[in-house]
Write a protein that holds these residues in place. Structure first.
Motif, PDB file in Angstrom:
ATOM      1  N   LEU A   1      17.515  21.813 -70.106  1.00 24.49           N
ATOM      2  CA  LEU A   1      16.801  22.657 -69.142  1.00 24.49           C
ATOM      3  C   LEU A   1      16.281  23.920 -69.804  1.00 24.49           C
ATOM      4  CD1 LEU A   1      19.042  22.353 -65.964  1.00 24.49           C
ATOM      5  CD2 LEU A   1      16.735  21.458 -66.284  1.00 24.49           C
ATOM      6  N   GLN A   2      17.050  24.474 -70.716  1.00 23.81           N
ATOM      7  CA  GLN A   2      16.583  25.654 -71.436  1.00 23.81           C
ATOM      8  C   GLN A   2      15.362  25.321 -72.284  1.00 23.81           C
ATOM      9  OE1 GLN A   2      20.161  26.863 -73.445  1.00 23.81           O
ATOM     10  NE2 GLN A   2      20.943  27.955 -71.673  1.00 23.81           N
TER      11      GLN A   2
ATOM     12  N   CYS B   1      13.163  23.094 -71.429  1.00 20.59           N
ATOM     13  CA  CYS B   1      12.071  23.036 -70.452  1.00 20.59           C
ATOM     14  C   CYS B   1      11.500  24.428 -70.214  1.00 20.59           C
ATOM     15  CB  CYS B   1      12.559  22.444 -69.136  1.00 20.59           C
ATOM     16  SG  CYS B   1      13.005  20.701 -69.212  1.00 20.59           S
ATOM     17  N   GLY B   2      12.389  25.411 -70.093  1.00 22.70           N
ATOM     18  CA  GLY B   2      11.930  26.781 -69.890  1.00 22.70           C
ATOM     19  C   GLY B   2      11.118  27.295 -71.055  1.00 22.70           C
TER      20      GLY B   2
ATOM     21  N   ARG C   1       7.739  25.663 -71.024  1.00 25.00           N
ATOM     22  CA  ARG C   1       6.872  26.194 -69.972  1.00 25.00           C
ATOM     23  C   ARG C   1       6.305  27.572 -70.310  1.00 25.00           C
ATOM     24  NH1 ARG C   1       5.229  22.362 -68.882  1.00 25.00           N
ATOM     25  NH2 ARG C   1       5.742  20.906 -67.206  1.00 25.00           N
ATOM     26  N   GLN C   2       6.881  28.255 -71.249  1.00 28.28           N
ATOM     27  CA  GLN C   2       6.336  29.544 -71.671  1.00 28.28           C
ATOM     28  C   GLN C   2       5.098  29.378 -72.542  1.00 28.28           C
ATOM     29  OE1 GLN C   2       9.118  32.358 -73.264  1.00 28.28           O
ATOM     30  NE2 GLN C   2      10.755  31.704 -71.906  1.00 28.28           N
TER      31      GLN C   2
ATOM     32  N   GLN D   1      17.134  23.183 -60.675  1.00 34.53           N
ATOM     33  CA  GLN D   1      16.692  23.898 -61.869  1.00 34.53           C
ATOM     34  C   GLN D   1      15.498  23.206 -62.514  1.00 34.53           C
ATOM     35  OE1 GLN D   1      19.934  25.514 -64.508  1.00 34.53           O
ATOM     36  NE2 GLN D   1      21.219  24.340 -63.117  1.00 34.53           N
TER      37      GLN D   1
ATOM     38  N   HIS E   1      12.531  24.305 -60.809  1.00 33.44           N
ATOM     39  CA  HIS E   1      12.212  25.681 -61.198  1.00 33.44           C
ATOM     40  C   HIS E   1      11.345  25.697 -62.456  1.00 33.44           C
ATOM     41  CE1 HIS E   1      12.642  29.949 -62.071  1.00 33.44           C
ATOM     42  NE2 HIS E   1      13.086  29.631 -63.276  1.00 33.44           N
ATOM     43  N   TYR E   2      11.631  24.782 -63.396  1.00 29.31           N
ATOM     44  CA  TYR E   2      10.856  24.709 -64.635  1.00 29.31           C
ATOM     45  C   TYR E   2       9.652  23.778 -64.518  1.00 29.31           C
ATOM     46  CZ  TYR E   2      14.702  27.199 -66.871  1.00 29.31           C
ATOM     47  OH  TYR E   2      15.630  28.150 -67.217  1.00 29.31           O
ATOM     48  N   GLN E   3       9.351  23.390 -63.280  1.00 27.44           N
ATOM     49  CA  GLN E   3       8.179  22.562 -62.987  1.00 27.44           C
ATOM     50  C   GLN E   3       8.197  21.265 -63.795  1.00 27.44           C
ATOM     51  OE1 GLN E   3       4.986  25.353 -63.766  1.00 27.44           O
ATOM     52  NE2 GLN E   3       5.148  26.247 -61.737  1.00 27.44           N
TER      53      GLN E   3
END
Length: 257
Positions: A75-76, A78-79, A82-83, A103, A106-108
């Motif tokens: 998941l991290q 993914c974040g 997404r940046q 979550q 949240h990260y689409q």
């Protein structure tokens, strides 16, 4: 509708597969007839560094992440993706955990396939992506953003804060994040202007000072709370850091309070 290249061949959309386990990567490669589905696994990455590097390759149209193998770091990742990119992301192998799914939203993340992943389920998922991609290729064009290295360092610092009571080492963190230890150490010092070990000591001592000032915890309890199983070693490091013993520091704060 199927998109064809100049030679008349149907286009195979290229996938970036992120999986730290070579056996499960190999299983994924043989899970279905990728060409028949209109895709091909173009690149595999077994760590976050490589994954972020390959995301920048405009040939990739989709990222497939084995969340079961990467666990929370998936998941991290993914974040971090997404940046810098709007590339579609599919998570595979996760549990039926509402919090995890929340979550992911949240990260689409575009789709989330729980374990055990069935080939028919993955094929249906890819089919939906294929139809969308064929209908509008521009939807998959990525828009690069500023680099996300600071976020990687934030992950390290967050790990330290959450695990301060444990035995922490950069090697352990680098393994957890699937980073090269030497690279991560150099990156940390470059970004923070302090080595990781110096930062770790600083965080331990500052928390110890706070506990001495604001609680009635015994010294040995504070020692364990900030990651020192041997109280004598804590005494030594605290005095080196502050110039005074833990007991004297507490007395001084009581006098000035």
């Amino acid at each position: 509708m199927t998109i064809f290249d100049e030679s008349g061949e149907s286009i195979l959309y290229k996938i970036l597969l992120v999986d730290p386990n070579s056996d499960s990567s190999e299983t994924m490669l043989h899970m279905l007839d990728w060409n028949q589905a209109g895709f091909c696994i173009h690149t595999t990455a077994d760590n976050i560094t490589d994954a972020l590097y390959h995301v920048d390759n405009p040939a990739h149209i989709l990222v497939l992440i084995n969340i079961k193998r990467l666990q929370s770091f998936g998941l991290q990742l993914c974040g971090l993706i997404r940046q810098k990119s709007r590339i579609p992301i599919i998570l595979i192998g996760g549990g039926q955990d509402f919090n995890l799914a929340r979550q992911a939203l949240h990260y689409q993340v575009n789709d989330y396939l729980t374990d055990p992943v069935q080939s028919s389920e993955l094929l249906d998922c890819l089919g939906r992506f294929r139809r969308n991609l064929d209908a509008s290729l521009e939807d998959a064009v990525k828009a690069p953003q500023p680099h996300c290295q600071n976020s990687i360092i934030d992950m390290v610092k967050k790990y330290v804060q959450e695990e301060l009571h444990q035995n922490i080492s950069l090697k352990k963190i680098s393994e957890a994040l699937h980073f090269n230890c030497a690279y991560l150490g150099q990156k940390f010092k470059s970004e923070e202007q302090i080595s990781f070990n110096e930062y770790l000591l600083q965080q331990r001592m500052e928390k110890a000072k706070h506990l001495l000032e604001s609680t009635e915890m015994r010294i040995y309890e504070i020692s364990r709370e900030v990651g020192y199983s041997e109280t004598d070693w804590f005494y030594k490091k605290f005095k080196e850091y502050t110039g005074t013993s833990a007991n004297e520091y507490r007395k001084q704060t009581l006098i000035t309070a």
